[in-house]
Design a protein around this motif. Structure first.
Motif, PDB file in Angstrom:
ATOM      1  N   ILE A   6      13.508   1.363  13.023  1.00 53.75           N
ATOM      2  CA  ILE A   6      12.409   1.039  12.115  1.00 53.75           C
ATOM      3  C   ILE A   6      11.360   0.247  12.899  1.00 53.75           C
ATOM      4  N   ARG A   7      10.194   0.846  13.052  1.00 57.17           N
ATOM      5  CA  ARG A   7       9.105   0.151  13.737  1.00 57.17           C
ATOM      6  C   ARG A   7       8.136  -0.360  12.683  1.00 57.17           C
ATOM      7  N   PRO A   8       7.530  -1.501  12.936  1.00 59.47           N
ATOM      8  CA  PRO A   8       6.514  -1.968  11.984  1.00 59.47           C
ATOM      9  C   PRO A   8       5.344  -0.987  11.947  1.00 59.47           C
ATOM     10  N   ILE A   9       4.775  -0.802  10.779  1.00 60.68           N
ATOM     11  CA  ILE A   9       3.634   0.099  10.634  1.00 60.68           C
ATOM     12  C   ILE A   9       2.402  -0.618  11.206  1.00 60.68           C
ATOM     13  N   PRO A  10       1.714   0.023  12.171  1.00 62.52           N
ATOM     14  CA  PRO A  10       0.642  -0.675  12.907  1.00 62.52           C
ATOM     15  C   PRO A  10      -0.710  -0.703  12.200  1.00 62.52           C
ATOM     16  N   ILE A  11      -0.751  -0.193  10.961  1.00 54.76           N
ATOM     17  CA  ILE A  11      -2.028  -0.172  10.228  1.00 54.76           C
ATOM     18  C   ILE A  11      -1.789  -0.710   8.827  1.00 54.76           C
ATOM     19  N   GLU A  12      -2.881  -0.964   8.102  1.00 52.87           N
ATOM     20  CA  GLU A  12      -2.721  -1.422   6.727  1.00 52.87           C
ATOM     21  C   GLU A  12      -3.731  -0.723   5.825  1.00 52.87           C
ATOM     22  N   GLU A  35      -0.785   3.776  17.813  1.00 55.91           N
ATOM     23  CA  GLU A  35       0.549   3.383  18.301  1.00 55.91           C
ATOM     24  C   GLU A  35       1.610   4.390  17.876  1.00 55.91           C
ATOM     25  N   GLY A  36       1.249   5.673  17.900  1.00 55.72           N
ATOM     26  CA  GLY A  36       2.185   6.738  17.563  1.00 55.72           C
ATOM     27  C   GLY A  36       2.300   7.027  16.080  1.00 55.72           C
ATOM     28  N   PHE A  37       1.704   6.189  15.233  1.00 55.39           N
ATOM     29  CA  PHE A  37       1.781   6.372  13.777  1.00 55.39           C
ATOM     30  C   PHE A  37       0.737   7.397  13.342  1.00 55.39           C
ATOM     31  N   VAL A  38       1.168   8.422  12.606  1.00 54.51           N
ATOM     32  CA  VAL A  38       0.307   9.550  12.242  1.00 54.51           C
ATOM     33  C   VAL A  38      -0.580   9.203  11.049  1.00 54.51           C
ATOM     34  N   ILE A  39      -1.866   9.558  11.185  1.00 52.04           N
ATOM     35  CA  ILE A  39      -2.843   9.356  10.113  1.00 52.04           C
ATOM     36  C   ILE A  39      -3.583  10.668   9.892  1.00 52.04           C
ATOM     37  N   PHE A  40      -3.554  11.159   8.657  1.00 50.37           N
ATOM     38  CA  PHE A  40      -4.262  12.388   8.307  1.00 50.37           C
ATOM     39  C   PHE A  40      -5.685  12.050   7.873  1.00 50.37           C
ATOM     40  N   VAL A  41      -6.662  12.776   8.469  1.00 49.85           N
ATOM     41  CA  VAL A  41      -8.075  12.514   8.188  1.00 49.85           C
ATOM     42  C   VAL A  41      -8.755  13.838   7.827  1.00 49.85           C
ATOM     43  N   LYS A  60       6.109   7.059   6.911  1.00 50.44           N
ATOM     44  CA  LYS A  60       6.039   7.807   8.169  1.00 50.44           C
ATOM     45  C   LYS A  60       4.634   8.258   8.535  1.00 50.44           C
ATOM     46  N   PHE A  61       3.683   8.140   7.633  1.00 52.54           N
ATOM     47  CA  PHE A  61       2.308   8.563   7.913  1.00 52.54           C
ATOM     48  C   PHE A  61       1.368   7.930   6.911  1.00 52.54           C
ATOM     49  N   ALA A  62       0.065   8.145   7.136  1.00 56.37           N
ATOM     50  CA  ALA A  62      -0.956   7.581   6.247  1.00 56.37           C
ATOM     51  C   ALA A  62      -2.075   8.589   6.041  1.00 56.37           C
ATOM     52  N   PHE A  63      -2.900   8.310   5.034  1.00 55.54           N
ATOM     53  CA  PHE A  63      -4.085   9.108   4.760  1.00 55.54           C
ATOM     54  C   PHE A  63      -5.308   8.209   4.879  1.00 55.54           C
ATOM     55  N   ALA A  64      -6.379   8.765   5.460  1.00 56.39           N
ATOM     56  CA  ALA A  64      -7.595   7.982   5.640  1.00 56.39           C
ATOM     57  C   ALA A  64      -8.815   8.851   5.361  1.00 56.39           C
ATOM     58  N   SER A  65      -9.945   8.191   5.142  1.00 56.69           N
ATOM     59  CA  SER A  65     -11.213   8.904   4.980  1.00 56.69           C
ATOM     60  C   SER A  65     -12.184   8.405   6.042  1.00 56.69           C
ATOM     61  N   ILE A  66     -13.192   9.224   6.307  1.00 56.95           N
ATOM     62  CA  ILE A  66     -14.208   8.857   7.301  1.00 56.95           C
ATOM     63  C   ILE A  66     -15.136   7.817   6.697  1.00 56.95           C
ATOM     64  N   VAL A  67     -15.460   6.795   7.465  1.00 56.29           N
ATOM     65  CA  VAL A  67     -16.429   5.787   7.067  1.00 56.29           C
ATOM     66  C   VAL A  67     -17.767   6.195   7.675  1.00 56.29           C
ATOM     67  N   GLU A  68     -18.784   6.332   6.841  1.00 55.55           N
ATOM     68  CA  GLU A  68     -20.114   6.735   7.355  1.00 55.55           C
ATOM     69  C   GLU A  68     -20.798   5.574   8.047  1.00 55.55           C
TER      70      GLU A  68
END
Length: 68
Positions: A6-12, A35-41, A60-68
């Motif tokens: 279990i690795r700490p999640i490097p984003i919030e 840091e190897g953590f997958v983010i879908f954009v 195990k992963f995250a979702f993000a949006s583009i910031v203009e």
């Protein structure tokens, strides 16, 4: 008995990050990694350098949006 490390999640959630899109998911979303953590954009392609805002973080992963 082996346990998955279990690795700490490097984003919030709500965090803003500068990333480069490295892959495309089957659904067509861009994939970035921090840091190897997958983010879908969504709305990105391989090679895009974008600023993202993390919308939702899962174990195990995250979702993000583009910031203009």
């Amino acid at each position: 008995m082996f346990r998955e490390e279990i690795r700490p999640i490097p984003i919030e959630e709500g965090g803003i990050y500068d990333v480069t899109i490295q892959d495309i998911a089957r659904q067509g979303d861009g994939i970035a990694r921090i840091e190897g953590f997958v983010i879908f954009v969504p709305g990105t392609k391989v090679g895009d350098e974008v600023r993202i805002k993390v919308e939702r973080v899962l174990p195990k992963f995250a979702f993000a949006s583009i910031v203009e």
